[in-house]
Design a protein around this motif. Structure first.
Motif, mmCIF file in Angstrom:
data_model
loop_
_atom_site.group_PDB
_atom_site.id
_atom_site.type_symbol
_atom_site.label_atom_id
_atom_site.label_comp_id
_atom_site.label_asym_id
_atom_site.label_seq_id
_atom_site.Cartn_x
_atom_site.Cartn_y
_atom_site.Cartn_z
ATOM 1 N N GLU A 208 0.934 -1.141 0.067
ATOM 2 C CA GLU A 208 0.046 0.049 -0.113
ATOM 3 C C GLU A 208 0.768 1.284 -0.121
ATOM 4 N N THR A 209 2.117 1.049 0.742
ATOM 5 C CA THR A 209 3.052 2.254 0.561
ATOM 6 C C THR A 209 3.421 2.533 -0.612
ATOM 7 N N ASN A 210 3.709 1.451 -1.445
ATOM 8 C CA ASN A 210 4.122 1.508 -2.649
ATOM 9 C C ASN A 210 3.379 1.829 -3.852
ATOM 10 N N THR A 211 2.119 2.683 -3.494
ATOM 11 C CA THR A 211 1.404 3.250 -4.323
ATOM 12 C C THR A 211 1.011 4.988 -4.075
ATOM 13 N N ASN A 212 0.266 5.468 -4.779
ATOM 14 C CA ASN A 212 -0.377 6.764 -4.533
ATOM 15 C C ASN A 212 0.916 7.749 -4.340
ATOM 16 N N TRP A 213 1.831 7.946 -5.392
ATOM 17 C CA TRP A 213 3.198 8.604 -5.136
ATOM 18 C C TRP A 213 2.871 10.077 -5.839
ATOM 19 N N SER A 214 1.806 10.504 -6.227
ATOM 20 C CA SER A 214 1.646 11.877 -6.550
ATOM 21 C C SER A 214 1.665 13.024 -5.459
ATOM 22 N N SER A 215 2.037 14.052 -5.938
ATOM 23 C CA SER A 215 2.196 15.103 -4.894
ATOM 24 C C SER A 215 1.043 16.150 -5.087
ATOM 25 N N LEU A 216 0.590 16.577 -6.216
ATOM 26 C CA LEU A 216 -0.570 17.430 -6.278
ATOM 27 C C LEU A 216 -1.495 16.767 -7.276
ATOM 28 N N PHE A 217 -1.174 16.804 -8.649
ATOM 29 C CA PHE A 217 -2.249 16.009 -9.412
ATOM 30 C C PHE A 217 -2.555 14.374 -9.312
ATOM 31 N N SER A 218 -3.458 13.782 -9.155
ATOM 32 C CA SER A 218 -3.619 12.544 -9.069
ATOM 33 C C SER A 218 -3.410 11.787 -10.128
ATOM 34 N N ALA A 219 -3.344 12.482 -11.333
ATOM 35 C CA ALA A 219 -3.369 11.830 -12.590
ATOM 36 C C ALA A 219 -2.240 10.959 -12.669
ATOM 37 N N TRP A 220 -1.150 11.210 -12.226
ATOM 38 C CA TRP A 220 0.145 10.297 -12.403
ATOM 39 C C TRP A 220 -0.066 9.060 -11.995
ATOM 40 N N ASP A 221 -0.694 8.774 -10.969
ATOM 41 C CA ASP A 221 -1.038 7.622 -10.304
ATOM 42 C C ASP A 221 -1.868 6.726 -11.085
ATOM 43 N N TYR A 222 -2.908 7.480 -11.627
ATOM 44 C CA TYR A 222 -3.702 6.694 -12.811
ATOM 45 C C TYR A 222 -3.092 6.331 -13.843
ATOM 46 N N LEU A 223 -2.049 7.193 -14.348
ATOM 47 C CA LEU A 223 -1.511 7.132 -15.739
ATOM 48 C C LEU A 223 -0.515 5.843 -15.532
ATOM 49 N N HIS A 224 0.092 5.889 -14.315
ATOM 50 C CA HIS A 224 1.196 4.790 -14.088
ATOM 51 C C HIS A 224 0.726 3.458 -13.477
ATOM 52 N N ARG A 225 -0.889 3.448 -13.064
ATOM 53 C CA ARG A 225 -1.554 2.435 -12.714
ATOM 54 C C ARG A 225 -0.873 1.881 -11.278
ATOM 55 N N THR A 226 -0.626 3.062 -10.397
ATOM 56 C CA THR A 226 -0.045 2.896 -9.090
ATOM 57 C C THR A 226 -0.876 3.520 -8.066
ATOM 58 N N ILE A 227 -2.153 3.656 -8.601
ATOM 59 C CA ILE A 227 -3.542 4.125 -7.807
ATOM 60 C C ILE A 227 -3.935 3.180 -6.779
ATOM 61 N N ARG A 228 -4.187 3.586 -5.675
ATOM 62 C CA ARG A 228 -4.898 2.602 -4.666
ATOM 63 C C ARG A 228 -5.945 3.273 -3.766
ATOM 64 N N LEU A 229 -7.241 2.967 -3.945
ATOM 65 C CA LEU A 229 -7.930 3.780 -3.247
ATOM 66 C C LEU A 229 -8.994 2.997 -2.402
ATOM 67 N N ASP A 230 -8.946 1.675 -2.427
ATOM 68 C CA ASP A 230 -9.940 0.574 -1.856
ATOM 69 C C ASP A 230 -9.395 0.257 -0.680
ATOM 70 N N VAL A 231 -8.872 0.851 -0.114
ATOM 71 C CA VAL A 231 -8.233 0.638 1.651
ATOM 72 C C VAL A 231 -8.923 1.332 2.701
ATOM 73 N N PRO A 232 -10.100 0.912 3.550
ATOM 74 C CA PRO A 232 -10.494 1.592 4.417
ATOM 75 C C PRO A 232 -9.833 2.180 5.302
ATOM 76 N N GLN A 233 -10.105 3.475 5.736
ATOM 77 C CA GLN A 233 -9.229 4.285 6.501
ATOM 78 C C GLN A 233 -9.044 3.682 7.985
ATOM 79 N N GLU A 234 -10.039 3.191 8.516
ATOM 80 C CA GLU A 234 -9.824 2.291 9.754
ATOM 81 C C GLU A 234 -9.008 1.400 9.833
#
Length: 287
Positions: A208-234
């Motif tokens: 999970e740490t090795n995902t979501n490396w964008s700093s401002l625009f989230s597009a770069w993680d979508y582009l590189h397929r490193t996006i991960r959004l399906d983890v509940p915060q709890e």
């Protein structure tokens, strides 16, 4: 040629944004806190002060003069493409943000850089003060990378100054422990990095740490397929497995951390690898 942006703007944005998100995360917390907030803020602001001194010594006298030189000598991609005026400024901001994705990737994937960047990640909670907690060694090395960005892209001083302000505001926002309305964040995360998105990046599970490396625009993680959004915060435990004991993340120890001997940071206390299986839709944001 100067940036045209008054020098007081950036520190004012940082101070106002920090106080704003400090209040917001206190009123609407996203995740439970494990350590005393006051103790952590004191520790993180001390680290930030050392980082600020590094920035003052290196970044301000180096980066803007380099960007002036780039324009004068007509160097870089944007010059070669014939982009000028505000189009050059906007393109420069976008390309600065995109190439910063690679610097963040390197800080996780290359162990020498991780030694310094881990100081940011071993914070046992994540909030607005974490946004300012970067080891002075990492900040020093980042100036060299930013200089390469400016030269390669051909960024003008105005783009450098505006991007710095946007970046400061962004990292304070997405590190904050602020619970945004879910319907709002579900829209925002398509455009920019948000608190839930970046909370997953600060998980103590390596995959999970090795995902979501964008700093401002989230597009770069979508582009590189490193996006991960399906983890509940709890379900997220903030930090790094080898440093979950508060006694290991005191001020003195985190400042010395890049130079200390390290065991495997991503092995849990029971000897198991710190990974979590996923079978959901990685691009679907969950609460």
């Amino acid at each position: 040629m100067t940036s045209g942006i008054p020098g007081w703007i950036a520190p004012t944005v940082v101070a106002v944004a920090f106080l704003l998100f400090l209040v917001a995360e206190t009123l609407r917390p996203l995740r439970r806190q494990r350590e005393s907030k006051l103790r952590r803020i004191g520790r993180n602001l001390t680290v930030a002060g050392l980082g600020l001194a590094t920035i003052e010594l290196l970044q301000i006298p180096i980066l803007l003069p380099i960007s002036v030189w780039v324009i004068r000598e007509r160097i870089g991609l944007l010059h070669w493409l014939g982009v000028s005026g505000w189009a050059r400024t906007l393109a420069g901001i976008v390309l600065l943000d995109y190439t910063l994705w690679f610097w963040h990737w390197a800080n996780h994937r290359i162990f020498f850089f991780w030694r310094f960047h881990s100081v940011h990640h071993v914070d046992l909670d994540m909030d607005a003060s974490t946004a300012l907690r970067f080891h002075f060694g990492e900040l020093g090395m980042s100036v060299a990378f930013r200089a390469l960005q400016i030269i390669a892209i051909g960024v003008n001083p105005r783009a450098v100054a505006i991007y710095q302000i946007l970046l400061f505001a962004s990292i304070l926002f997405h590190h904050s422990n602020t619970r945004l309305p879910f319907s709002l964040e579900r829209v925002l995360v398509r455009l920019i990095v948000t608190p839930r998105m970046h909370g997953i990046h600060h998980s103590d599970s390596l995959n999970e740490t090795n995902t979501n490396w964008s700093s401002l625009f989230s597009a770069w993680d979508y582009l590189h397929r490193t996006i991960r959004l399906d983890v509940p915060q709890e379900a997220i435990e903030i930090g790094v497995p080898a440093y979950q004991d508060p006694k290991k993340v005191t001020l003195g120890k985190i400042l010395a951390m890049p130079f200390a001997r390290r065991r495997n940071d991503w092995t849990r206390a029971d000897g198991m690898a710190a990974v979590r299986p996923h079978d959901g839709d990685a691009v679907r944001l969950v609460p």
